[in-house]
Scaffold this active site. Structure first.
Site, PDB file in Angstrom:
ATOM      1  CD1 TRP A 174      -2.274  -1.941   2.042  1.00 13.33           C
ATOM      2  CD2 TRP A 174      -2.741  -1.557  -0.173  1.00 13.33           C
ATOM      3  NE1 TRP A 174      -3.006  -2.917   1.485  1.00 13.33           N
ATOM      4  CE2 TRP A 174      -3.403  -2.642   0.145  1.00 13.33           C
ATOM      5  CE3 TRP A 174      -2.776  -0.917  -1.493  1.00 13.33           C
ATOM      6  CZ2 TRP A 174      -4.418  -3.192  -0.693  1.00 13.33           C
ATOM      7  CZ3 TRP A 174      -3.583  -1.816  -2.143  1.00 13.33           C
ATOM      8  CH2 TRP A 174      -4.478  -2.689  -1.935  1.00 13.33           C
ATOM      9  CG  ASP A 220      -7.230  -6.966  10.809  1.00 11.89           C
ATOM     10  OD1 ASP A 220      -7.400  -8.140  11.079  1.00 11.89           O
ATOM     11  OD2 ASP A 220      -6.401  -6.635   9.989  1.00 11.89           O
ATOM     12  N   GLY A 245     -11.969  -7.713  16.212  1.00 13.69           N
ATOM     13  CA  GLY A 245     -12.900  -8.678  16.068  1.00 13.69           C
ATOM     14  C   GLY A 245     -12.827  -9.517  14.865  1.00 13.69           C
ATOM     15  CG  ASP A 246     -13.820 -13.715  12.693  1.00 11.58           C
ATOM     16  OD1 ASP A 246     -14.261 -13.354  11.648  1.00 11.58           O
ATOM     17  OD2 ASP A 246     -13.701 -14.802  12.884  1.00 11.58           O
ATOM     18  CG  HIS A 265      -7.646 -11.624  -2.990  1.00  9.35           C
ATOM     19  ND1 HIS A 265      -6.341 -11.383  -3.698  1.00  9.35           N
ATOM     20  CD2 HIS A 265      -7.161 -11.395  -1.673  1.00  9.35           C
ATOM     21  CE1 HIS A 265      -5.533 -11.180  -2.707  1.00  9.35           C
ATOM     22  NE2 HIS A 265      -6.014 -11.005  -1.535  1.00  9.35           N
ATOM     23  CG  ASP A 266      -7.534 -13.744   1.674  1.00  4.19           C
ATOM     24  OD1 ASP A 266      -6.674 -13.653   0.511  1.00  4.19           O
ATOM     25  OD2 ASP A 266      -7.682 -12.681   2.573  1.00  4.19           O
ATOM     26  CG  ASN A 312       0.030 -16.360  -4.085  1.00  6.19           C
ATOM     27  OD1 ASN A 312       0.802 -17.495  -3.891  1.00  6.19           O
ATOM     28  ND2 ASN A 312      -0.210 -15.429  -3.176  1.00  6.19           N
ATOM     29  CD  GLN A 316       0.315 -17.282  -0.097  1.00  8.27           C
ATOM     30  OE1 GLN A 316       0.570 -16.453  -0.687  1.00  8.27           O
ATOM     31  NE2 GLN A 316       0.982 -17.369   1.229  1.00  8.27           N
TER      32      GLN A 316
END
Length: 357
Positions: A174, A220, A245-246, A265-266, A312, A316
């Site tokens: 970033w 986060d 938090g989640d 994208h995860d 990737n 991953q």
């Protein structure tokens, strides 16, 4: 007809004579590992700190490397146009190119050093199992590192050291690309911003510097928040706050704009819609969500970087890179409307979806 066949035959002979492109692709990993190794050993840092050209003997002594190995590494870096040479009597002296000084030295504010470290120590090892990933359709953390990959971020953050390395990777990305994605749309109408998975806070810093009237809350995991406070976001960043938090389980704070940068994208499509639906519910009326991702072209022709990143994601994570139309479908399924996208011309692009007033 005969002339056409003759030209086709000439082209075929030219291709068979020397497959330049394929040979370059075959050797691509050699280039990557050369750059990784030069950074890991400290070649570019040592040349920068010396403030003068150095010989292979001086560099090998400073870095604790063999002279023969150092000579070969420096020659390769020169061939890659990362170093320049000059002759002094019988000695060859080496200096950083300007690009190497800016992007490969540890102290540079836009250094890619940490990104290179992560690529070398983590991504490179996972890619050893790319064939298995394609056959199985699953990420390869268990084979690469012996850790259970059912919880994605437990695998990514498998140690404090690995978590810091990942956060440094995001920070360096970033520092290079953040300004472009934050300015792709005019975000000035949104005063209260929540950066989901904001990690090191680098994108939040770009937001507050570009839009002085906004505040940004980084949402986060607790361990990430603690690390970010310790290493990345200081008290000087007064308009940046944190929420632990989640985001799949815990309440998402109310905001005018949500930023999801390299988040969707995860995950699988189902998980993406689930998360976006939670964001939509929390979003203030008239608010929006900004996705920052490497967009694939609709016709499948590229960009090559995004196509490789999608591989990737297979190696991953649970996710993939997507087209603008695919992200639009995910946003629409969650309730967002008036979806627009912008290509920045660099690695990462943006998609903006709005919530009706």
């Amino acid at each position: 007809m005969a002339e056409h066949q003759e030209r086709g035959s000439d082209r075929a002979q030219a291709i068979e004579a020397y497959p330049r492109k394929i040979l370059q692709y075959m050797e691509g990993f050699l280039i990557s590992k050369t750059v990784f190794t030069a950074c890991e050993l400290g070649v570019f840092d040592t040349l920068h700190e010396a403030q003068r050209p150095l010989s292979a003997a001086e560099l090998s002594a400073a870095l604790g490397a063999s002279l023969d190995g150092m000579e070969r590494l420096l020659a390769a870096c020169t061939g890659l146009e990362l170093l320049t040479t000059q002759q002094e009597n019988e000695r060859v002296l080496y200096s950083n190119t300007e690009e190497a000084r800016v992007y490969l030295t540890h102290s540079s504010p836009v250094s890619l050093y940490h990104s290179i470290q992560y690529s070398s120590k983590t991504i490179y090892l996972c890619w050893h199992y790319l064939t298995d990933a394609i056959r199985e359709g699953t990420n390869q953390y268990e084979k690469a590192f012996g850790v259970n990959s059912k919880d994605l971020f437990q695998a990514l953050y498998r140690s404090d050291e690995e978590m810091v390395k990942f956060m440094q990777l995001m920070n360096s990305i970033w520092n290079i690309c953040g300004r472009d994605v934050i300015r792709a749309f005019d975000l000035s109408p949104f005063k209260v911003i929540c950066d989901l998975g904001g990690c090191s806070g680098a994108l939040a810093k770009h937001c507050t510097s570009t839009y002085p009237q906004c505040t940004v809350t980084i949402f986060d995991l607790p361990t990430v928040v603690r690390t970010s406070r310790e290493h990345f976001v200081t008290s000087a960043h007064s308009r940046i706050g944190f929420h632990e938090g989640d985001f799949f389980k815990d309440p998402i704070p109310k905001a005018d704009l949500y930023i999801l940068a390299r988040i969707l994208h995860d995950w699988t499509d189902q998980c993406c819609v689930e998360l976006l639906s939670r964001v939509y519910k929390a979003c203030n009326p008239g608010g929006a969500v900004l996705l920052v991702e490497a967009l694939l072209f609709e016709d499948g022709s590229g960009p090559l970087t995004a196509q490789l990143y999608s591989l990737n994601m297979l190696v991953q994570t649970e996710g993939r890179e997507r087209t603008a139309a695919q992200y639009t479908a995910l946003l629409t399924a969650a309730g967002f409307t008036s979806v627009q996208h912008r290509f920045t011309g660099k690695t990462y692009d943006t998609v903006l979806g709005r919530k009706q007033t």
